[in-house]
Design an enzyme around this catalytic site. Structure first.
Site, mmCIF file in Angstrom:
data_model
loop_
_atom_site.group_PDB
_atom_site.id
_atom_site.type_symbol
_atom_site.label_atom_id
_atom_site.label_comp_id
_atom_site.label_asym_id
_atom_site.label_seq_id
_atom_site.Cartn_x
_atom_site.Cartn_y
_atom_site.Cartn_z
ATOM 1 N NE ARG A 172 -0.031 1.501 3.493
ATOM 2 C CZ ARG A 172 1.046 2.258 3.644
ATOM 3 N NH1 ARG A 172 2.250 1.718 3.780
ATOM 4 N NH2 ARG A 172 0.939 3.557 3.648
ATOM 5 C CB ALA A 205 0.038 6.710 -4.082
ATOM 6 C CG ASP A 209 -3.342 7.720 -1.932
ATOM 7 O OD1 ASP A 209 -3.126 6.558 -2.291
ATOM 8 O OD2 ASP A 209 -3.135 8.120 -0.775
ATOM 9 C CG ASN A 244 -2.991 11.474 2.249
ATOM 10 O OD1 ASN A 244 -2.337 10.656 1.593
ATOM 11 N ND2 ASN A 244 -2.726 11.718 3.513
#
Length: 354
Positions: free
Chosen positions: A58, A60, A245, A255
Site C-alpha cells: 500500500r 500510492a 494519493d 489522501n
C-alpha cells in the site's frame, strides 16, 4: 542549502517493501506488521493485483511500482514480434491491475508508462519492459531523497511535526515521501518531536509508521486520531506533514481518510500543512477534488481491531478510504520538481503544465 547528500542513508533508509527476484515479486506483507515480518511472493499479475487490493502492499508510489512489476510478470508467457503486438495480449492484465485500487493516480501513471514502453519497443520488448519497471522504482527512490531535503528546508529548528497514515519506505521504493521529509528533518536536527496518528481503521500510523521510525532510532509519539486538534492547541506541533494519493490541478489533494480534518484543525491553530508526493501523483487532468473517485471499502473493517469485534451486530458503517483536502488549506506541496507554496491553479500549471 539542504541536499540529499547531507543525510546518512545507512541509518535512515534501509527498509524495502518490494523486491524483484528476477522471476517473482516479493512484497513485504504490511497487513501483518509490526509483529510478523513476512513476504508474499507473486508469480503472476493477478497475484499482484490481489495483493494491491488486499493492502499487502500500500501507499500510492509502492502500488505503482508493484503494478509495473505485475506487467513484467504478465508478459512472461506472451509471444509477440514487438511490444505493440504484445500490448494487445497484455491489455486485460493491465486493466485488472488498474482496477485494484482506483484512487491512487500512481497506479494508472505506472501502467500508462509501461504501455508507452511497449508501444515503442521492438523485438527486445521483454527486456525493455523489465528495464522500465526497474527505472520506475529507482526514480522513485531518488525523488524521495530529493523531496526529503526540499521539505526539511521549510522546517525551522526545534519544530514538532505530526504525520498521518504511513508515507515512509513501506509506501514507496524507499525513504518515503512525508516520512522522508521527517527523516531528513531529524538527520539535520530541524525536527525535535514526531507525533503519528494511529490512522483508523487499518492503523497504518500505529502499525507501520512508528515501527518504521523505531527501526531508524527515531523516537515517535503515537496519538489517537481524535487527539490531533488538542495536540495542536498545546503548541507541540508546528507542521502537519502528509503524503498524497492524487493531487489535482488546483492543489486539492486526496489522501488517507482523516487528512482533511487535520488540515482544518491546522489552519485553525496556525499550524503549517505540507503535502509531499512525487510528480507522478499530480493529475493535471483532474480539475479539482470533486472529480476524484473515492474508494469505499468493506464496512466490516470498522467493526473490530486486530480481528476482535468491538461493535454489536446489526450496526451499519460507512468506510471511505480517502478524503480530499482543499488546496487553500495547504501551505506547501513538495515534489521532486520543487516546492509549490500556497497552491493555486496558476502556480500548479507553472510547475506541471496543463
Amino acid at each position: 542549502m539542504n541536499t540529499a547528500s547531507d543525510i546518512d542513508y545507512a541509518r535512515y533508509d534501509h527498509i524495502r517493501p518490494i523486491l524483484w527476484t528476477g522471476d517473482a515479486l516479493q512484497l513485504l506483507d504490511q497487513r501483518k506488521l509490526p509483529f510478523v515480518v513476512e513476504h508474499v511472493v507473486c508469480h503472476d499479475s493477478d497475484e499482484v493485483a490481489a495483493a494491491i487490493h488486499a493492502l499487502t502492499v500500500r501507499g500510492a508510489p509502492a502500488i505503482g511500482i508493484a503494478a509495473a512489476w505485475g506487467v513484467v510478470l504478465a508478459a512472461r508467457d506472451v509471444q509477440a514480434a514487438d511490444g505493440a503486438h504484445a500490448l494487445q495480449q497484455l491489455e486485460p492484465a493491465l486493466q485488472r491491475l488498474n482496477a485494484s485500487r482506483p484512487t491512487a493516480v500512481n497506479l494508472a501513471w505506472a501502467l500508462a508508462r509501461m504501455r508507452r514502453c511497449l508501444n515503442a519497443a521492438g523485438a527486445d520488448w521483454k527486456a525493455k519492459l523489465e528495464a522500465e519497471a526497474q527505472a520506475i522504482a529507482e526514480e522513485d527512490l531518488a525523488a524521495n531523497r530529493h523531496m526529503g531535503a526540499l521539505g526539511a528546508g521549510l522546517i525551522e529548528a526545534g519544530s514538532g511535526v505530526l504525520t498521518h497514515c504511513n508515507t515512509g519506505s513501506l509506501a514507496t521504493a524507499g525513504f518515503g515521501t512525508a516520512l522522508g521529509v521527517i527523516r531528513a528533518g531529524m538527520a539535520q536536527h530541524r525536527i525535535a518531536r514526531v507525533f503519528a496518528g494511529e490512522t483508523r481503521p487499518w492503523l497504518q500510523g500505529a502499525r507501520l509508521t512508528v515501527w518504521e521510525l523505531q527501526q531508524d532510532g527515531i523516537d515517535a509519539t503515537l496519538i489517537a486520531d481524535s487527539a490531533a486538534s488538542h495536540l495542536m492547541k498545546t503548541g507541540a506541533v508546528q507542521w502537519v506533514i502528509v503524503g498524497a494519493d492524487r493531487i489535482c490541478a488546483n492543489g486539492d489533494t486526496a489522501n488517507k481518510i482523516g487528512t482533511y480534518q487535520l488540515a482544518i484543525a491546522a489552519r485553525h491553530h496556525g499550524v503549517k500543512f505540507m503535502v509531499v508526493a512525487p510528480s507522478s501523483t499530480v493529475d493535471m487532468e483532474t480539475v479539482d477534488g470533486s472529480q476524484i473517485e473515492i474508494e469505499q471499502r468493506d464496512p466490516g473493517e470498522l467493526y473490530g481491531v486486530g480481528g476482535t469485534r468491538t461493535v454489536a451486530e446489526g450496526i451499519a458503517a460507512w468506510n471511505p478510504v480517502f478524503d480530499v483536502t482543499p488546496g487553500e488549506l495547504i501551505d506547501a506541496i513538495v515534489t521532486e520538481r520543487g516546492v509549490i507554496l500556497n497552491p493555486t491553479p496558476e502556480n500548479m500549471r507553472a510547475a506541471f503544465g496543463g
